[in-house]
Design a protein around this motif. Structure first.
Motif, PDB file in Angstrom:
ATOM      1  N   UNK A  16       0.831  -1.194   0.000  1.00 16.12           N
ATOM      2  CA  UNK A  16       0.000   0.000   0.000  1.00 16.12           C
ATOM      3  C   UNK A  16       0.871   1.250   0.000  1.00 16.12           C
ATOM      4  N   UNK A 219     -10.095  16.933  -3.703  1.00 12.58           N
ATOM      5  CA  UNK A 219     -10.978  15.971  -3.053  1.00 12.58           C
ATOM      6  C   UNK A 219     -10.812  14.630  -3.760  1.00 12.58           C
ATOM      7  N   UNK A 221     -12.552  12.023  -4.263  1.00 14.19           N
ATOM      8  CA  UNK A 221     -13.602  11.418  -5.078  1.00 14.19           C
ATOM      9  C   UNK A 221     -14.146  12.360  -6.150  1.00 14.19           C
ATOM     10  N   UNK A 243     -13.651  13.577   3.770  1.00 13.65           N
ATOM     11  CA  UNK A 243     -14.331  13.669   5.067  1.00 13.65           C
ATOM     12  C   UNK A 243     -14.491  12.281   5.673  1.00 13.65           C
ATOM     13  N   UNK A 244     -14.916  11.324   4.864  1.00 10.83           N
ATOM     14  CA  UNK A 244     -15.132   9.973   5.368  1.00 10.83           C
ATOM     15  C   UNK A 244     -14.581   8.990   4.333  1.00 10.83           C
ATOM     16  N   UNK A 246     -13.997   5.879   2.133  1.00  9.35           N
ATOM     17  CA  UNK A 246     -14.758   4.734   1.638  1.00  9.35           C
ATOM     18  C   UNK A 246     -13.824   3.866   0.797  1.00  9.35           C
ATOM     19  N   UNK A 247     -14.376   2.768   0.279  1.00  8.52           N
ATOM     20  CA  UNK A 247     -13.574   1.921  -0.603  1.00  8.52           C
ATOM     21  C   UNK A 247     -13.067   2.725  -1.795  1.00  8.52           C
ATOM     22  N   UNK A 248     -13.910   3.685  -2.256  1.00 12.14           N
ATOM     23  CA  UNK A 248     -13.498   4.518  -3.380  1.00 12.14           C
ATOM     24  C   UNK A 248     -12.271   5.356  -3.020  1.00 12.14           C
ATOM     25  N   UNK A 251      -9.166   3.219  -3.029  1.00 12.01           N
ATOM     26  CA  UNK A 251      -8.794   2.876  -4.401  1.00 12.01           C
ATOM     27  C   UNK A 251      -8.113   4.055  -5.092  1.00 12.01           C
TER      28      UNK A 251
ATOM     29  N   UNK B  34     -14.353   3.151  -9.167  1.00 14.41           N
ATOM     30  CA  UNK B  34     -13.680   2.683  -7.957  1.00 14.41           C
ATOM     31  C   UNK B  34     -14.652   2.120  -6.923  1.00 14.41           C
ATOM     32  N   UNK B  35     -15.926   1.900  -7.313  1.00 17.85           N
ATOM     33  CA  UNK B  35     -16.921   1.450  -6.352  1.00 17.85           C
ATOM     34  C   UNK B  35     -16.676   0.055  -5.815  1.00 17.85           C
ATOM     35  N   UNK B  65      -9.048  -6.278   0.109  1.00 14.15           N
ATOM     36  CA  UNK B  65     -10.414  -5.748   0.110  1.00 14.15           C
ATOM     37  C   UNK B  65     -11.325  -6.709  -0.640  1.00 14.15           C
ATOM     38  N   UNK B  67     -15.377  -7.127  -2.059  1.00 16.46           N
ATOM     39  CA  UNK B  67     -16.666  -6.479  -2.309  1.00 16.46           C
ATOM     40  C   UNK B  67     -17.696  -7.559  -2.627  1.00 16.46           C
ATOM     41  N   UNK B  91     -18.463  -4.308   1.804  1.00 13.95           N
ATOM     42  CA  UNK B  91     -17.044  -4.232   1.486  1.00 13.95           C
ATOM     43  C   UNK B  91     -16.250  -4.479   2.758  1.00 13.95           C
ATOM     44  N   UNK B 153     -19.129  12.238   0.970  1.00 13.55           N
ATOM     45  CA  UNK B 153     -18.213  11.168   0.548  1.00 13.55           C
ATOM     46  C   UNK B 153     -18.881   9.800   0.522  1.00 13.55           C
ATOM     47  N   UNK B 154     -20.072   9.707   1.090  1.00 16.41           N
ATOM     48  CA  UNK B 154     -20.672   8.390   1.304  1.00 16.41           C
ATOM     49  C   UNK B 154     -21.662   8.002   0.216  1.00 16.41           C
ATOM     50  N   UNK B 156     -22.085   7.566  -3.796  1.00 16.39           N
ATOM     51  CA  UNK B 156     -21.282   7.486  -5.016  1.00 16.39           C
ATOM     52  C   UNK B 156     -22.050   6.786  -6.136  1.00 16.39           C
TER      53      UNK B 156
END
Lengths: 275, 172
Positions: A16, A219, A221, A243-244, A246-248, A251, B34-35, B65, B67, B91, B153-154, B156
């Motif tokens: 990573x 940012x 995303x 801010x939070x 995620x998997x995105x 990645x 990237x989802x 990871x 999914x 995930x 951010x949550x 997508x």
């Protein structure tokens, strides 16, 4: 032998990235709570985070707002924040942290300070800085820098200070008012977030032409390949804010390998890197 | 071995006219956003106008990871047609000393693509909303809506395409 070498290569490719973990809005202790952004209490809690016996973070972002009504320079993220502290208190708090015993960051790299100057002076109605207000805000930021760099110098700490803004005009005011002598390295970075028309803040990199910016913070995303190419073609450092996570987010970090992540979840990111 | 044999018999048997069970399909779930990981393994059953998928993620070996999707689509024009998509994505993200779970609600639409010989292809557009994340000893965090920073951010968007073989031969 060949298959073993391939296996080693494959595993190395899976490592990573190791970006700097910078505390977003001086508030990066989980769970994410944006209402506590840019408050002294959250800042203390964030500075107290530890991983492997060291501070979890590699740096901290402090926001400052110049309030149109009275030209007060405040430690705040938004204009509706209740009882924001004067900006100088945030610098004093971090300066006191430099006097602690033991390391001040997770890694051995210089402690990274992001001083963000918010681009507006009022949100309802939306107001931008007048030329005079830009100079007042810039002087406030240099005052914070002075407190931080003097404390770092007095305590034998290595720091680097990045002035960041969505406003190239504010960065120009900072450049114009830079003191002759600076105790710690100084750099400037552009901020780019949610694009227009969804948000009015983000400006194209061309607007920063003529300014000595060395980094762009985006940012994670809301980031396109075209932005990436623009940043890389100018040989600028890339940083992600979020801010939070995620998997995105993860990645994106793996794909674009930013130098730093400005996160509201320092422990999560530190443990993600260490996996 | 017995399980494998039974699975083969079910697959072979389901293609015969005498088999009265639901149609099956299985293949790959592919995306470029990237989802989730770009290539996953999918399979499912069709019950009348409702299609279902279970998506597993062999790419966990690349970065820790995984999914996992459980999806369903209601296709008002009949099996294999366009449909409204809904489901859940879990995930799991490997971090030091644990695993974080991110739970997402998936809503979207799906539609068939031209058939490639025996391969049924479908396109889907999804709105993936991270509802809660938990695990690994970190505080649980649920989505909130008191200000933009709580959810920006949550939420997508994503798109994916499935390429599957199946027992149904009349896909649109």
């Amino acid at each position: 032998m060949r298959s073993r070498a391939l296996l080693v290569l494959a595993l190395a490719a899976c490592d990573r990235p190791t970006p700097l973990v910078v505390c977003h809005n001086a508030n990066c202790a989980e769970p994410v709570n944006p209402e506590a952004d840019d408050t002294i209490e959250a800042m203390r809690e964030s500075l107290a985070l530890e991983s492997d016996g060291r501070p979890t973070i590699d740096g901290m972002e402090l926001d400052s707002i110049l309030r149109d009504a009275d030209n007060a320079c405040l430690f705040a993220h938004d204009f509706d924040q209740l009882n924001p502290a004067p900006a100088i208190e945030s610098a004093n708090e971090l300066a006191a942290f430099f006097a602690r015993t033991g390391p001040i960051s997770y890694g051995d790299r210089p402690f990274r300070i992001e001083l963000e100057l918010k681009a507006s002076t009022s949100d309802v109605p939306l107001k931008r800085h007048t030329p005079e207000q830009r100079m007042i805000h810039a002087q406030c930021a240099w005052e914070l820098y002075s407190i931080l760099s003097e404390s770092a110098s007095a305590n034998g700490r290595t720091i680097e200070v990045f002035f960041a803004s969505f406003s190239p005009e504010l960065l120009a005011a900072l450049v114009a008012s830079r003191p002759e002598i600076t105790l710690a390295p100084v750099a400037y970075s552009a901020l780019q977030g949610i694009p227009k028309p969804l948000d009015a803040e983000t400006r194209p990199l061309d607007d920063y032409g003529g300014l000595p910016i060395t980094a762009v913070e985006v940012h994670s995303q809301w980031f396109s390949d075209a932005q990436y190419e623009a940043i890389r073609s100018r040989d600028l450092e890339l940083g992600f804010f979020m801010f939070s996570a995620t998997a995105e987010t993860f990645a994106q970090v793996e794909q674009f390998q930013p130098t730093m992540v400005v996160t509201s979840e320092a422990t999560l990111f530190r443990r993600w890197i260490a996996w | 071995m017995r399980f494998l044999l039974a699975a083969v018999l079910v697959v072979v048997g389901s293609t015969s006219p005498a088999f009265a069970g639901p149609d099956w399909h299985a293949g790959l779930d592919v995306r470029i956003d990237q989802g989730a990981h770009p290539v996953r393994v999918t399979g499912g059953l069709t019950f009348g106008n409702v299609d279902t998928w279970l998506v597993l993620d062999p790419m966990i070996v690349t970065d820790g990871q995984h999914d996992l999707d459980l999806l369903a689509a209601w296709c008002p024009c009949g099996p294999g047609g366009w449909g409204l998509l809904g489901g859940w994505r879990t995930t799991t993200i490997g971090i030091e000393d644990g695993t974080q779970f991110q739970q997402k609600l998936i809503l979207g639409v799906t539609a068939p693509l031209p058939r490639l010989g025996p391969i049924q292809a479908r396109w889907a557009f999804e709105l993936a909303t991270l509802v809660v994340k938990h695990g690994a000893g970190l505080p649980t965090e649920a989505i909130g809506f008191s200000q933009g920073r709580d959810f920006i951010d949550l939420v997508n968007f994503g798109m994916f395409v499935t390429f599957e073989l199946g027992s149904r031969r009349d896909a649109k």
